[in-house]
Design a protein around this motif. Structure first.
Motif, short mmCIF file in Angstrom:
data_model
loop_
_atom_site.label_atom_id
_atom_site.label_comp_id
_atom_site.label_asym_id
_atom_site.label_seq_id
_atom_site.Cartn_x
_atom_site.Cartn_y
_atom_site.Cartn_z
N GLY A 11 4.15 3.35 2.00
CA GLY A 11 3.67 4.46 2.48
C GLY A 11 3.87 5.59 1.18
O GLY A 11 2.90 5.38 0.02
N PHE A 12 4.61 7.36 1.32
CA PHE A 12 4.15 7.77 0.22
C PHE A 12 5.81 8.80 0.73
O PHE A 12 4.87 9.89 1.13
N ARG A 13 6.26 8.38 -0.51
CA ARG A 13 7.99 9.34 -0.58
C ARG A 13 7.57 11.07 -0.61
O ARG A 13 8.19 11.74 0.08
N ASP A 14 6.28 11.29 -1.64
CA ASP A 14 6.43 12.70 -1.90
C ASP A 14 6.40 13.12 -0.62
O ASP A 14 7.12 14.82 -0.50
N ASP A 15 5.70 12.59 0.53
CA ASP A 15 5.32 14.04 1.14
C ASP A 15 5.95 14.05 2.33
O ASP A 15 6.42 14.47 3.61
N GLU A 60 6.03 -2.01 8.51
CA GLU A 60 6.98 -2.02 6.99
C GLU A 60 8.30 -1.08 7.13
O GLU A 60 8.55 -0.44 7.40
N PRO A 61 9.43 -1.16 6.35
CA PRO A 61 10.32 -0.52 6.61
C PRO A 61 9.83 0.85 6.49
O PRO A 61 10.90 1.81 6.22
N ALA A 62 9.96 0.97 5.05
CA ALA A 62 9.13 2.05 4.42
C ALA A 62 8.29 3.07 5.39
O ALA A 62 9.23 5.32 4.81
N ALA A 88 1.50 -8.01 0.75
CA ALA A 88 1.43 -7.86 2.42
C ALA A 88 1.11 -9.47 3.01
O ALA A 88 1.07 -10.47 2.29
N ALA A 89 1.93 -8.67 4.41
CA ALA A 89 2.17 -10.15 5.25
C ALA A 89 0.90 -10.05 5.43
O ALA A 89 0.21 -9.54 7.05
N GLN A 90 -0.23 -11.14 5.99
CA GLN A 90 -1.03 -11.31 5.64
C GLN A 90 -1.78 -11.94 7.50
O GLN A 90 -2.51 -12.27 8.06
N ASP A 91 -0.47 -12.52 8.09
CA ASP A 91 -0.61 -13.46 9.12
C ASP A 91 -1.68 -14.03 9.43
O ASP A 91 -2.43 -14.38 10.13
N THR A 92 -2.13 -15.64 8.51
CA THR A 92 -3.64 -15.60 8.48
C THR A 92 -3.17 -17.07 9.74
O THR A 92 -4.31 -17.42 9.84
N GLY A 93 -2.23 -17.14 9.94
CA GLY A 93 -1.95 -18.55 10.48
C GLY A 93 -3.37 -19.75 10.31
O GLY A 93 -2.95 -19.56 9.01
#
Length: 410
Positions: free
Chosen positions: A159-163, A179-181, A232-237
């Motif tokens: 994300g972008f925590r500053d804003d 994503e938890p963020a 990044a979780a790509q979930d390429t399978g």
């Protein structure tokens, strides 16, 4: 609506562009993706043509995605999203005047639309990992009424925590997890709109907070450029070649033996029909696929364009839900239910000796028809920590935390 022309948007404000944009907006209204005047006003005020590269200007007002960057192997890395999908996401997020909004995945057009909707008292931040995409967003926003959008190069997973905190977060890349963020940076009552891949199927979902967890819903089929980044979780399978031009994609499932699939495909196609008929305007396939993905442990998507005629493996356009045993491959198919061209019957096609597998598939199609058709659809709960044990009509999706639990009403 009155056509708005802003300085700094160049040829995108010419009469021909305005007419094409107006025609696109009417198309979006007719299709049902565009529902409110606020979003229609934004689409009119922020012409898509200004954000499409000049060499692709002929595609600027087509209701389809425009790919703006590809990898050396042809994989799409960036795009200007399809207008129907943009309209649908804006309707879901429903940004209001004065709100703060974060966009994950940039390019310019979405950010400008969001900025128009939140107004001068609002704040829009857009984040992308690709410097080329960031540069293009900065360049296309410069000199326009939306130039105060904050464009950041960074990993959108954070994300972008500053804003933060944000009243809304819109993710415009294909995600394989929440994503938890993103959850951390949502304001109380905030909304998260995200194209999420569930067992290999792309679905557009909206999450809102509810009693210590988040509830998701929506379920429209969609596809986006995949999320990039080292973590990044790509979930390429896994992909299996089943026959010429036909492949099986398997995600979050027990895996088949490749030789079992190719061996099954050598058997001629047989079909068993369920008696479940649907109208073309009901758009049942996304929910039927979700139902089968919930009740089957062995689940995959059968994809490809089979040769015409014959009795080979033949998935539906866009793919068929599929399952398998050690000897047999079975997948959903459809046929005309009458001569109108508007009603179809669900069935199963199978290759191999195990007719019992085909019967199990038709049983599940009938179960969906009897227990879920016309209902509210499944609920999707997102738990930051420990999720409750799933019931027989639920499935925990993915791995790790946050946890997603998809549950069907009894």
């Amino acid at each position: 609506m009155t056509t708005v022309r802003y300085p700094g948007v160049g040829d995108a404000a010419s009469p021909s562009h305005s007419e094409r944009n107006a025609a696109l907006i009417e198309d979006l209204r007719a299709s049902g993706w565009l529902r409110t005047d606020r979003v229609a006003d934004a689409l009119e005020a922020v012409p898509r043509g200004h954000f499409v590269p000049p060499e692709l200007s002929g595609q600027a007002y087509a209701n389809e995605v425009v790919f703006t960057k590809r990898d050396v192997d042809g994989t799409a890395l960036s795009s200007v999203s399809a207008p129907w999908l943009v309209a649908g996401m804006l309707e879901r997020l429903a940004p209001r005047e004065g709100e703060r909004v974060l966009e994950i995945g940039s390019g310019g057009w979405n950010a400008a639309l969001l900025r128009h909707l939140v107004g001068a008292d609002g704040r829009v931040t857009t984040v992308d990992i690709d410097s080329d995409v960031v540069d293009r967003a900065v360049r296309t926003l410069a000199g326009t009424p939306w130039q105060d959008v904050r464009v950041v190069q960074g990993d959108g997973r954070a994300g972008f925590r500053d804003d933060a905190p944000y009243d809304g977060i819109m993710v415009t890349v294909q995600a394989s997890r929440i994503e938890p963020a993103w959850l951390d940076q949502l304001a109380s009552g905030g909304r998260l709109v995200v194209p999420l891949r569930l067992r290999g199927m792309g679905r557009l979902l909206t999450f809102t907070a509810e009693n210590g967890h988040w509830r998701g819903g929506g379920w429209e089929q969609c596809g986006f450029v995949r999320m990039r980044g080292e973590g990044a979780a790509q979930d390429t399978g896994a992909t299996y070649q089943v026959a010429d031009g036909i492949r099986l994609r398997v995600h979050d499932s027990a895996l088949p033996e490749a030789s079992a699939l190719t061996g099954a495909a050598q058997h001629g196609r047989r079909e068993l029909w369920s008696g479940v008929t649907v109208g073309i305007t009901e758009r049942t396939r996304p929910l039927v696929d979700l139902w089968l993905a919930t009740v089957w442990d062995r689940y995959g998507r059968l994809l490809g364009d089979p040769p015409s005629g014959g009795d080979g493996v033949a998935p539906l356009p866009g793919g068929s839900s599929a399952t398998w045993t050690s000897t047999t491959l079975a997948y959903v198919t459809m046929r005309a239910a009458d001569d109108s061209g508007t009603r179809f019957e669900y069935g199963v096609a199978w290759h191999g000796p195990d007719a019992g597998l085909a019967e199990q598939v038709t049983d599940q199609l009938r179960a969906w028809d009897q227990r879920q058709r016309g209902g509210q659809g499944p609920s999707l709960m997102l738990y930051r920590d420990q999720a409750p044990s799933p019931s027989t009509t639920a499935r925990v999706l993915g791995h790790g935390t946050p946890r997603l639990v998809l549950t069907w009403p009894r």
